[in-house]
Design a protein around this motif. Structure first.
Motif, PDB file in Angstrom:
ATOM      1  N   GLU A 538       0.841  -1.199   0.000  1.00  0.00           N
ATOM      2  CA  GLU A 538       0.000   0.000   0.000  1.00  0.00           C
ATOM      3  C   GLU A 538       0.880   1.255   0.000  1.00  0.00           C
ATOM      4  O   GLU A 538       0.664   2.203  -0.766  1.00  0.00           O
ATOM      5  N   TRP A 539       1.908   1.240   0.870  1.00  0.00           N
ATOM      6  CA  TRP A 539       2.845   2.358   0.958  1.00  0.00           C
ATOM      7  C   TRP A 539       3.561   2.538  -0.393  1.00  0.00           C
ATOM      8  O   TRP A 539       3.690   3.657  -0.901  1.00  0.00           O
ATOM      9  N   ALA A 595      -3.670  -2.312  -1.529  1.00  0.00           N
ATOM     10  CA  ALA A 595      -3.131  -1.387  -2.544  1.00  0.00           C
ATOM     11  C   ALA A 595      -4.087  -1.179  -3.724  1.00  0.00           C
ATOM     12  O   ALA A 595      -3.987  -0.172  -4.436  1.00  0.00           O
ATOM     13  N   PHE A 596      -4.998  -2.106  -3.923  1.00  0.00           N
ATOM     14  CA  PHE A 596      -5.970  -1.990  -5.022  1.00  0.00           C
ATOM     15  C   PHE A 596      -6.652  -0.623  -4.951  1.00  0.00           C
ATOM     16  O   PHE A 596      -6.784   0.091  -5.944  1.00  0.00           O
ATOM     17  N   ALA A 597      -7.072  -0.246  -3.728  1.00  0.00           N
ATOM     18  CA  ALA A 597      -7.814   1.008  -3.540  1.00  0.00           C
ATOM     19  C   ALA A 597      -6.944   2.226  -3.829  1.00  0.00           C
ATOM     20  O   ALA A 597      -7.434   3.251  -4.307  1.00  0.00           O
ATOM     21  N   VAL A 598      -5.634   2.100  -3.561  1.00  0.00           N
ATOM     22  CA  VAL A 598      -4.742   3.252  -3.790  1.00  0.00           C
ATOM     23  C   VAL A 598      -4.627   3.531  -5.290  1.00  0.00           C
ATOM     24  O   VAL A 598      -4.762   4.667  -5.745  1.00  0.00           O
ATOM     25  N   LEU A 599      -4.407   2.469  -6.051  1.00  0.00           N
ATOM     26  CA  LEU A 599      -4.282   2.662  -7.507  1.00  0.00           C
ATOM     27  C   LEU A 599      -5.620   3.108  -8.103  1.00  0.00           C
ATOM     28  O   LEU A 599      -5.669   4.001  -8.952  1.00  0.00           O
ATOM     29  N   LYS A 600      -6.681   2.508  -7.611  1.00  0.00           N
ATOM     30  CA  LYS A 600      -8.010   2.866  -8.126  1.00  0.00           C
ATOM     31  C   LYS A 600      -8.302   4.364  -7.891  1.00  0.00           C
ATOM     32  O   LYS A 600      -8.802   5.057  -8.772  1.00  0.00           O
TER      33      LYS A 600
END
Ligand code: GCB
Length: 611
Positions: A538-539, A595-600
């Motif tokens: 995520e970071w 991390a999915f949510a970060v890229l999205k």
């Protein structure tokens, strides 16, 4: 001088001859009989069905050759091969996922299918078509060899002679060998599992004696799209020869277009204008039914019309600047953990990409099955399609070059009418040296000569120097888009290295980050400094996104590595990997990592810009 000229001419002709394939395209719209389903098999690690005890290739009529009948002529005949229903593999499908004993198998498996077949018209020709077999296929029907094909991800077809095909009891045998070799494409070393088998559909195709083999239609390169009226379309229709037809007719019924073109040879040039066409784009994936006919054959397809070009530092789709919100995908399906092959698989993978707010996918590192490009066409997802010129193939070998060029030609031939495909990629992370650059440069010109309507690229590497990351691979000069894989924060330092990263570009072209990513085991948690934790990944994505926001204006997008975790025998941390490359944003069970949510979120923000 004369010698040089002759040499140049010969090279040109060899080049032209080698670039051709005899592939029949548009299979979905032809008269076909599926040979999918249950096939019997024999596992043959020593190649006994092919070689005798002196290790000589068996003669065609050798009764112990596995392509010949396994029925003894009488009760005393000794037969040392026999196919039975006890041993069944489903086609299409890799063998590794179908039985535990195949999980790590690489080698020879013989497949056998019996079938009856009556052609709809006695005058028709019949072809046997394979969507793909990994890697090497030797095909025999009723004891006769129809042909051999190498290359695990592209289609091929053989004509079935009338003298060989029977109405009942046809005995079709395919020797499939997925042994890795140094002089093949890909070579022995890849970061994915080498799934073996008849991995895609098998079909009999019936065509008239004089038929339409292939066709290509697209908006003329450089055409102005200022008005949506009278947009020039160009292309060609490839006939198989022996035509009696005086003309080829092209129709787009929804646009009331019907044009006739004179047949002057086997390749007929097409040119016409499209009035008031709705262009294909991710927002409007409009496909038109196109009908092509001669006096003996007729074929229908659904084709989208759009332009793709590089102007200065930008990529333009239909004349508008394009930012690619991409993701890389391997042809592997979560949960069932097998090679993907059908439309449902394509809907699942591309559906996940859509959920991530992508408008683009990079189909790594080899041509995926045809359903992917067709589904991308209808969903409005842009596609990067690649051949497996991966890492360290033998760049010194002309034979290897021909193998790569054949795969390139087969990939382009199958999909050159798919509007979704905008980039042909000739390879991934190849080592910088003159012989490689020459090899790749020749592949780039082969791609352009096969299809001048799309962009050509290759995934390059970063030249990490103290204080600066240079994008200066000499291959950059020859590609339309300079693409590179960067792993700042995974292979190079920690994610906060992105904060001070300086980028230097040797080329004044659009650039694309074809990979970036970090590995994490779904459900493993720690602080962000803990490798393999979801928090680390995520970071990583947070730092990457912050850095990307500072990129110069020729930054044309990215396709991070990767949508889903995938099998790789190179990944042997038995706590966190166990034979898996876990850089997916989704794990092998289909669960989304943090991390999915970060890229999205980044993609959602970017999607307010055009395309
Ligand atoms: C790469 C390769 C990809 C690997 C990935 C990784 O650069 O292109 O095939 O799987 O890195 O995970 O290291």
């Amino acid at each position: 001088m004369r010698k040089l000229f002759l040499f140049a001419i010969c090279t040109l002709f060899t080049h032209m001859a080698m670039s051709q394939t005899n592939l029949i395209t548009g299979i979905a719209a032809r008269k076909t009989t599926s040979l999918n389903g249950a096939w019997q098999y024999i596992v043959d690690p020593y190649g006994t069905g092919f070689y005798d005890y002196r290790y000589q290739e068996r003669k065609e009529n050798d009764r112990e050759a596995y392509w010949n009948t396994d029925e003894p002529v009488n009760k005393t005949e000794r037969k040392e091969h026999k196919f039975t229903d006890k041993y069944i593999l489903q086609v299409p499908g890799d063998w590794n996922s179908q039985a535990e004993k195949f999980l790590y198998y690489e080698g020879i498996v013989w497949y056998k299918k019996s079938f009856d077949f009556t052609r709809t018209s006695a005058a028709n020709k019949v072809y046997l078509y394979f969507g793909a077999v990994n890697y090497e296929a030797d095909v025999y029907l009723n004891g006769k060899k129809l042909g051999k094909h190498k290359g695990g991800f592209t289609p091929f077809n053989f004509e079935v002679p009338d003298s060989v095909l029977k109405a009942t009891g046809n005995y079709l045998v395919v020797k499939v060998d997925n042994t890795r070799h140094k002089d093949e494409v890909p070579t022995v070393n890849t970061d994915w599992w080498n799934y073996g088998g008849i991995t895609r559909d098998v079909q009999l195709i019936e065509v008239p004696q004089a038929f339409i083999q292939d066709y290509s239609l697209h908006i003329k390169k450089g055409a102005s799209l200022k008005t949506s009226k009278n947009i020039p379309v160009e292309g060609w229709v490839q006939l198989n020869g022996g035509q009696s037809s005086k003309e080829v007719i092209v129709e787009v019924p929804e646009l009331k277009i019907k044009k006739a073109f004179p047949v002057t040879g086997d390749k007929v040039a097409i040119q016409f204008n499209l009035p008031a066409v709705q262009l294909w784009s991710p927002q409007t994936p409009r496909l038109y039914t196109v009908v092509i006919s001669t006096n003996t054959d007729r074929i229908e397809d659904k084709i989208g019309f759009r332009t793709i070009e590089v102007v200065g530092k930008q990529i333009l789709l239909n004349g508008n600047p394009l930012f690619m919100r991409g993701i890389c995908i391997h042809e592997e399906i979560p949960r069932q953990i097998r090679r993907a092959y059908n439309k449902q698989d394509a809907l699942q993978l591309l559906g996940l990409a859509k959920e991530l707010s992508c408008n683009m996918v990079r189909l790594a590192h080899y041509p995926h099955n045809e359903n992917m490009a067709r589904t991308a066409d209808s969903l409005g997802i842009l596609v990067w399609s690649e051949i497996p010129v991966y890492w360290t193939i033998d760049f010194n070998s002309t034979e290897v070059f021909e193998k790569a060029r054949t795969q390139l030609a087969e990939m382009i031939t199958r999909d050159h009418n798919r509007a979704s495909i905008i980039i042909w990629s000739v390879g991934n992370e190849t080592p910088v040296k003159p012989v490689r650059t020459n090899f790749m440069r020749n592949l780039i010109s082969a791609a352009r000569s096969l299809d001048s309507s799309r962009l050509v690229s290759a995934a390059l590497e970063v030249n990490y120097q103290p204080g600066v990351n240079k994008i200066d691979d000499p291959l950059g000069e020859y590609v339309d888009i300079v693409s590179f894989n960067e792993y700042l924060g995974w292979y190079a330092g920690l994610p906060d290295r992105c904060r001070t990263a300086k980028w230097e570009f040797a080329y004044n072209k659009p650039f694309f980050i074809s990979e970036t990513g970090a590995e994490t085991l779904y459900g493993f948690h720690g602080d962000s400094l803990t490798r393999w934790s979801e928090e680390y990944q995520e970071w990583f994505y947070r730092e990457q996104v912050a850095m990307l926001k500072r990129m110069p204006d020729n930054f044309a997008g990215l396709s991070p590595w990767i949508l889903c975790d995938f099998r790789s025998p190179r990944r042997n941390n038995q706590t966190f990997q166990e034979g898996w490359n876990n850089k997916g944003l989704i794990d092998q069970q289909g669960r989304k990592k943090k991390a999915f949510a970060v890229l999205k979120a980044y993609y959602d923000e970017k999607s307010s810009t055009p395309n």
